[in-house]
Design an enzyme around this catalytic site. Sequence first.
Site, PDB file in Angstrom:
ATOM      1  N   GLU A 175       4.413   8.624   6.219  1.00  0.00           N
ATOM      2  CA  GLU A 175       5.773   8.071   6.248  1.00  0.00           C
ATOM      3  C   GLU A 175       6.820   9.180   6.353  1.00  0.00           C
ATOM      4  OE1 GLU A 175       6.062   5.396   2.844  1.00  0.00           O
ATOM      5  OE2 GLU A 175       5.080   3.828   4.002  1.00  0.00           O
ATOM      6  N   GLU A 376      -1.304   0.968   6.717  1.00  0.00           N
ATOM      7  CA  GLU A 376      -0.904   0.433   5.409  1.00  0.00           C
ATOM      8  C   GLU A 376      -0.274  -0.930   5.611  1.00  0.00           C
ATOM      9  OE1 GLU A 376       1.459   2.590   2.560  1.00  0.00           O
ATOM     10  OE2 GLU A 376       0.587   4.500   3.184  1.00  0.00           O
TER      11      GLU A 376
HETATM   12  C1  BG6 Z   1       3.982   3.364   1.160  1.00  0.00           C
HETATM   13  C2  BG6 Z   1       3.328   4.638   0.719  1.00  0.00           C
HETATM   14  O1  BG6 Z   1       5.344   3.555   1.097  1.00  0.00           O
HETATM   15  O2  BG6 Z   1       3.862   2.229   0.398  1.00  0.00           O
HETATM   16  C3  BG6 Z   1       2.295   4.485  -0.377  1.00  0.00           C
HETATM   17  O3  BG6 Z   1       2.778   5.346   1.786  1.00  0.00           O
HETATM   18  C4  BG6 Z   1       2.760   3.417  -1.338  1.00  0.00           C
HETATM   19  O4  BG6 Z   1       2.086   5.742  -0.959  1.00  0.00           O
HETATM   20  C5  BG6 Z   1       2.869   2.091  -0.595  1.00  0.00           C
HETATM   21  O5  BG6 Z   1       1.951   3.292  -2.461  1.00  0.00           O
HETATM   22  C6  BG6 Z   1       3.237   0.904  -1.446  1.00  0.00           C
HETATM   23  O6  BG6 Z   1       4.366   1.169  -2.203  1.00  0.00           O
HETATM   24  P1  BG6 Z   1       4.375   1.023  -3.779  1.00  0.00           P
HETATM   25  O7  BG6 Z   1       5.657   1.577  -4.192  1.00  0.00           O
HETATM   26  O8  BG6 Z   1       4.248  -0.430  -4.032  1.00  0.00           O
HETATM   27  O9  BG6 Z   1       3.212   1.782  -4.268  1.00  0.00           O
END
Ligand code: BG6
Length: 479
Positions: A175, A376
Amino acid sequence: MSFNKKFLWGGATAANQFEGAYDVDDKGLSTDDMLSSGTSKKHRQITKTTNPKLYYPNRIASDFYYHYKDDIKLMAEMGFKAYRMSIAWTRIFPTGEEKEPNPKGLAFYDAIFAELKKYDIEPIVTLSHYEMPLSLVNKYNGWADRRVIKLFANYVKTVFKHFKGKVKYWLTFNEINCGTLPLGNYTSLGIRNPGSTDYLNQIDIPQIRYQALHHQLVASALAVKIGHEIDSTNKIGNMIAMMPVYPLTCDPLDQLKAQREWRLKQWYCADVQCRGKYGSYCFPFWKKHRIKLNITKEDRRILEEGTVDFFSLSYYQTNCVTTHTDASESSGNLLGGAKNPYLKSSEWGWQIDPEGLRFTLNEIYDRYNLPIIIVENGLGAEDKLTADKTIHDLYRIDYLRAHIQAMKEAVDEDNVDLFGYTMWGCIDLVSASTGEMAKRYGFVYVDSDNYGRGTFNRYKKDSFYWYKKVIKSNGEDLS
Ligand code: BG6
């Protein structure tokens, strides 16, 4: 069949949120080891040194360091074709400046790759996922200092050489466009400005942040070049947090505002990584904000020569923007924005929008025409472990089903070249934004609470069996 026979189904994690063992086998301290736990109401704190009154969840995380064999076995049982993970820079170079790499750090990842190979699971490796050696923050203010590019290049050279033949798919920075937000100062860029302690309200100096982001973009391009030189069969991608926005109304001013956000939040970095140079809209933006970037001739050459082989993204939610001040805010943790009346939100206020994923994939493919992988996506939710040690997470299945359906439509009806999907946090891990364990994403439950109390035993959720069926049918059976 919608998806190619070789479609990379799998899951994703990151070293700092998953491995734990923060000081084991000569690992150095990383930025994330200095982030306290929080909740959606109580923000995480950035500390310079360990504060004994605070708890640091990333230090123990899910204890993957000692569970990796069983965890990879669970991934294999679900039928994973790919596993996205990251290498902790601090396991290889504990302070970032050693002459020789740490053999124990290399050995740990050798063991992981061997285990994955056993089950024919393709590793997809992020070189830097929201962390860097703390020592480089203390000494250089992270990526604010150009010298860090060289240190990073040395680290990536080491891992590309050492893991040659074991890893084919690489991502440079997780990201990377998080650096376009004030939040990205510490998390993404290792910048700790004096007085910065609140993770979600950091002291922001745009001049420093954008220069640091430029250094990181150069380092990303350099990594692509180095990776290709060491092994021409390497496939190296970027990783962009897609934070799509819609104009809240049909007021043309809202449309213009949304366009500006798309450019400055996602295309800013993606254009550099895919096209080899900054978009023309960057120049008036820098001028308006009195940002003067030091971009050398050599930087320009590297950016041009280090464009990526494919585009990778994270996708969780969308937001709206408007010039009308009466709109109510959505409470998306990192992003905020105006509330979309057509969407529901997760428990953490993230607006759920499967169609937005199809829209986003199209926007990316139209712009760059590169193969795409979603590395993701998922739902952070509070899970209840039942007495018989199961978790009935229908809400997660619903979320994933709708998003995979949207992917299918993007492939079938829009002809987007999508080659994989790795669900975020496939085994529960520590949340990046809140530092909680309670915000769970996994197909597998990890018995640990927000303070690292628990057995760390793993339990399969209902979604585990569902995803297994999805993979087995190559995405045809989503029931
Ligand atoms: C993304 C990141 O922003 O979202 C991860 O690459 C992160 O590291 C994921 O864990 C989900 O966000 P969060 O804040 O719910 O863990």
